[in-house]
Design an enzyme around this catalytic site. Sequence first.
Site, PDB file in Angstrom:
ATOM      1  N   PHE A  83      41.052 -60.531 -48.549  1.00 30.48           N
ATOM      2  CA  PHE A  83      41.368 -60.995 -49.900  1.00 30.48           C
ATOM      3  C   PHE A  83      40.351 -62.086 -50.223  1.00 30.48           C
ATOM      4  O   PHE A  83      40.386 -63.160 -49.604  1.00 30.48           O
ATOM      5  CB  PHE A  83      42.798 -61.548 -49.868  1.00 30.48           C
ATOM      6  CG  PHE A  83      43.311 -62.187 -51.132  1.00 30.48           C
ATOM      7  CD1 PHE A  83      43.862 -61.409 -52.149  1.00 30.48           C
ATOM      8  CD2 PHE A  83      43.321 -63.572 -51.281  1.00 30.48           C
ATOM      9  CE1 PHE A  83      44.399 -62.010 -53.300  1.00 30.48           C
ATOM     10  CE2 PHE A  83      43.850 -64.172 -52.422  1.00 30.48           C
ATOM     11  CZ  PHE A  83      44.386 -63.386 -53.433  1.00 30.48           C
TER      12      PHE A  83
ATOM     13  N   ILE B  46      57.636 -84.411 -26.843  1.00 30.98           N
ATOM     14  CA  ILE B  46      58.586 -84.113 -25.759  1.00 30.98           C
ATOM     15  C   ILE B  46      57.861 -83.618 -24.507  1.00 30.98           C
ATOM     16  O   ILE B  46      58.290 -83.865 -23.387  1.00 30.98           O
ATOM     17  CB  ILE B  46      59.646 -83.096 -26.259  1.00 30.98           C
ATOM     18  CG1 ILE B  46      60.614 -83.795 -27.217  1.00 30.98           C
ATOM     19  CG2 ILE B  46      60.393 -82.426 -25.109  1.00 30.98           C
ATOM     20  CD1 ILE B  46      61.571 -82.872 -27.954  1.00 30.98           C
TER      21      ILE B  46
ATOM     22  N   GLU C 219      46.592 -70.491 -49.366  1.00 30.64           N
ATOM     23  CA  GLU C 219      47.541 -69.864 -50.309  1.00 30.64           C
ATOM     24  C   GLU C 219      48.275 -70.929 -51.128  1.00 30.64           C
ATOM     25  O   GLU C 219      49.479 -70.806 -51.397  1.00 30.64           O
ATOM     26  CB  GLU C 219      48.492 -68.907 -49.587  1.00 30.64           C
ATOM     27  CG  GLU C 219      47.748 -67.672 -49.096  1.00 30.64           C
ATOM     28  CD  GLU C 219      48.660 -66.588 -48.566  1.00 30.64           C
ATOM     29  OE1 GLU C 219      49.700 -66.319 -49.183  1.00 30.64           O
ATOM     30  OE2 GLU C 219      48.297 -66.002 -47.530  1.00 30.64           O
TER      31      GLU C 219
HETATM   32  C1  LIG Z   1      42.077 -71.048 -42.354  1.00 30.55           C
HETATM   33  C2  LIG Z   1      41.883 -70.700 -43.791  1.00 30.55           C
HETATM   34  C3  LIG Z   1      41.960 -69.374 -44.221  1.00 30.55           C
HETATM   35  C4  LIG Z   1      41.750 -69.046 -45.557  1.00 30.55           C
HETATM   36  N1  LIG Z   1      41.759 -67.713 -45.933  1.00 30.55           N
HETATM   37  C5  LIG Z   1      41.463 -67.395 -47.238  1.00 30.55           C
HETATM   38  C6  LIG Z   1      41.364 -66.020 -47.632  1.00 30.55           C
HETATM   39  O1  LIG Z   1      41.585 -65.095 -46.846  1.00 30.55           O
HETATM   40  N2  LIG Z   1      41.008 -65.745 -48.903  1.00 30.55           N
HETATM   41  C7  LIG Z   1      40.753 -66.729 -49.828  1.00 30.55           C
HETATM   42  O2  LIG Z   1      40.436 -66.421 -50.963  1.00 30.55           O
HETATM   43  N3  LIG Z   1      40.840 -68.047 -49.471  1.00 30.55           N
HETATM   44  C8  LIG Z   1      41.190 -68.392 -48.206  1.00 30.55           C
HETATM   45  N4  LIG Z   1      41.269 -69.719 -47.828  1.00 30.55           N
HETATM   46  C9  LIG Z   1      40.958 -70.752 -48.818  1.00 30.55           C
HETATM   47  C10 LIG Z   1      42.153 -71.582 -49.226  1.00 30.55           C
HETATM   48  O3  LIG Z   1      42.991 -70.841 -50.079  1.00 30.55           O
HETATM   49  C11 LIG Z   1      41.629 -72.882 -49.826  1.00 30.55           C
HETATM   50  O4  LIG Z   1      41.064 -73.631 -48.773  1.00 30.55           O
HETATM   51  C12 LIG Z   1      42.720 -73.670 -50.517  1.00 30.55           C
HETATM   52  O5  LIG Z   1      43.133 -73.020 -51.706  1.00 30.55           O
HETATM   53  C13 LIG Z   1      42.260 -75.093 -50.863  1.00 30.55           C
HETATM   54  O6  LIG Z   1      41.031 -75.057 -51.526  1.00 30.55           O
HETATM   55  P1  LIG Z   1      39.839 -76.004 -51.038  1.00 30.55           P
HETATM   56  O7  LIG Z   1      39.655 -75.840 -49.584  1.00 30.55           O
HETATM   57  O8  LIG Z   1      38.685 -75.752 -51.929  1.00 30.55           O
HETATM   58  O9  LIG Z   1      40.387 -77.477 -51.274  1.00 30.55           O
HETATM   59  P2  LIG Z   1      40.458 -78.238 -52.673  1.00 30.55           P
HETATM   60  O10 LIG Z   1      40.776 -77.296 -53.761  1.00 30.55           O
HETATM   61  O11 LIG Z   1      39.241 -79.080 -52.782  1.00 30.55           O
HETATM   62  O12 LIG Z   1      41.714 -79.159 -52.446  1.00 30.55           O
HETATM   63  C14 LIG Z   1      41.662 -80.242 -51.480  1.00 30.55           C
HETATM   64  C15 LIG Z   1      42.988 -80.941 -51.456  1.00 30.55           C
HETATM   65  O13 LIG Z   1      43.256 -81.492 -52.735  1.00 30.55           O
HETATM   66  C16 LIG Z   1      44.656 -81.565 -52.937  1.00 30.55           C
HETATM   67  N5  LIG Z   1      44.998 -80.901 -54.192  1.00 30.55           N
HETATM   68  C17 LIG Z   1      44.571 -79.706 -54.642  1.00 30.55           C
HETATM   69  N6  LIG Z   1      45.128 -79.417 -55.842  1.00 30.55           N
HETATM   70  C18 LIG Z   1      45.949 -80.441 -56.148  1.00 30.55           C
HETATM   71  C19 LIG Z   1      46.806 -80.741 -57.231  1.00 30.55           C
HETATM   72  N7  LIG Z   1      46.958 -79.881 -58.270  1.00 30.55           N
HETATM   73  N8  LIG Z   1      47.487 -81.916 -57.219  1.00 30.55           N
HETATM   74  C20 LIG Z   1      47.338 -82.784 -56.189  1.00 30.55           C
HETATM   75  N9  LIG Z   1      46.552 -82.553 -55.125  1.00 30.55           N
HETATM   76  C21 LIG Z   1      45.866 -81.403 -55.093  1.00 30.55           C
HETATM   77  C22 LIG Z   1      45.313 -80.869 -51.712  1.00 30.55           C
HETATM   78  O14 LIG Z   1      45.700 -81.844 -50.756  1.00 30.55           O
HETATM   79  C23 LIG Z   1      44.182 -80.032 -51.175  1.00 30.55           C
HETATM   80  O15 LIG Z   1      44.343 -79.740 -49.801  1.00 30.55           O
HETATM   81  C24 LIG Z   1      41.496 -70.065 -46.503  1.00 30.55           C
HETATM   82  C25 LIG Z   1      41.445 -71.404 -46.069  1.00 30.55           C
HETATM   83  C26 LIG Z   1      41.634 -71.738 -44.745  1.00 30.55           C
HETATM   84  C27 LIG Z   1      41.558 -73.171 -44.321  1.00 30.55           C
END
Ligand SMILES: Cc1cc2nc3c(=O)[nH]c(=O)nc-3n(C[C@H](O)[C@H](O)[C@H](O)COP(=O)(O)OP(=O)(O)OC[C@H]3O[C@@H](n4cnc5c(N)ncnc54)[C@H](O)[C@@H]3O)c2cc1C
Length: 381
Positions: A125, A338, A364
């Site tokens: 995805f 623990i 997600e």
């Molecule tokens: C192990 C792993 C597997 C993944 N697999 C997939 C996949 O198969 N397909 C895919 O498309 N994506 C995948 N992802 C991507 C994942 O969905 C994104 O990492 C996630 O949506 C966060 O986006 P970002 O990393 O750009 O962080 P950012 O969007 O930069 O967000 C950083 C932080 O900001 C904060 N934040 C974000 N929005 C808000 C808000 N509205 N209000 C307050 N705080 C907020 C949260 O604490 C967040 O963690 C994966 C990520 C990981 C780590």
Amino acid sequence: MADRRFLDWPFFESRHRELAAALEEWATHHLPVDHADVDAACRGLVTALGRDGWLTHTAVDPDAPGPIDVRSLCLIRETLARHDGLADFSFAMQGLGTGALSFFGTPEQQQHLQRTRAGEAIAAFALSEAKSGSDVANIEMSAVRDADGFVLNGEKTWISNGGIADLYVVFARTGEATGAKGISAFLVAGDNPGLEIAERLDVIAPHPLARLRFNDCRVTPAALIGAPGQGFKIAMATLDVFRATVGAAALGFARRALDESVARARERELFGATLADLQLVQGHIADMALGVDAAALLVYRAAWVKDGGAPRVSREAAMAKLYATETAQEVIDKAVQIHGGDGVRKGSVVEALYREIRALRIYEGASEVQKVIIARDALAQ
Ligand SMILES: Cc1cc2nc3c(=O)[nH]c(=O)nc-3n(C[C@H](O)[C@H](O)[C@H](O)COP(=O)(O)OP(=O)(O)OC[C@H]3O[C@@H](n4cnc5c(N)ncnc54)[C@H](O)[C@@H]3O)c2cc1C
């Protein structure tokens, strides 16, 4: 044996209890697998899960389309996660990676589900981009229509199964409107010459993960899933079904942490008694058991509401994912405590759980995003 009393809750039918018992038996014999080579491990897991019929739950049957049973998905994820995080990952991605086809695919597109359900093809995805993880409505990857179909250009990152997938559901900007209404979904074959694995990504709980580059990647008009401009809706509808299952995986990790802690507390002797005789340890165990049951109630409530025919369960799924993942992190942290020094020793069960749970609070939809969904719903009432 993990606590099975929750299976008597009214969310379940006898077929769910039979499914859980059969999978428990299967998992006991087949899991965990060796994680030394995660690509090989995941390929092997998809083959085994497909061969033995478990992947039929991840997508609709193209020959007899019907709804996906979310309670079954959650039960399977919880059980697999309790035995082996990579097994849960391999199972889950076959569903998330094909959700767009199950819910919006044409009969021809749905034929691919025969292979993903049989474990003969691996799905992915591809939504997130470097600048648009949480802010998905702002993705930049483009899909431009020409006489032969569409030409895709841009990058995707954090794509689970990136590098080993046979088919990718890819979201790209087709420009019918700005923001969310200008995105479409496409089916792209893993061996498309315009798709390059730009980088493999290593994370604290390793699984196949990559940054993808699309370089004049050509697809035919038949690759378009749903209508042009429907991509955001397709992505959200897919997440609506699978989000509660992330909570189920977290629940499986937490339940395993609780089981490991109870066993350890019973057998570990200190101060002339067992760890279990210390009331502060009993307090930890009580908090863990409470967190596990509360998470289970929210996860299976969300699944039950969806299976009951609710068109969307955004609120229930957000509550389930938020609570189950955040609580599992706390439960696993207590399990490490623990276990003392053994809890932080590489290779121990609770050390692996400590690494496994972390990303579930981010992907997600990060926990903060789930809070936004819940608050919006509450304020709209
Ligand atoms: C192990 C792993 C597997 C993944 N697999 C997939 C996949 O198969 N397909 C895919 O498309 N994506 C995948 N992802 C991507 C994942 O969905 C994104 O990492 C996630 O949506 C966060 O986006 P970002 O990393 O750009 O962080 P950012 O969007 O930069 O967000 C950083 C932080 O900001 C904060 N934040 C974000 N929005 C808000 C808000 N509205 N209000 C307050 N705080 C907020 C949260 O604490 C967040 O963690 C994966 C990520 C990981 C780590």
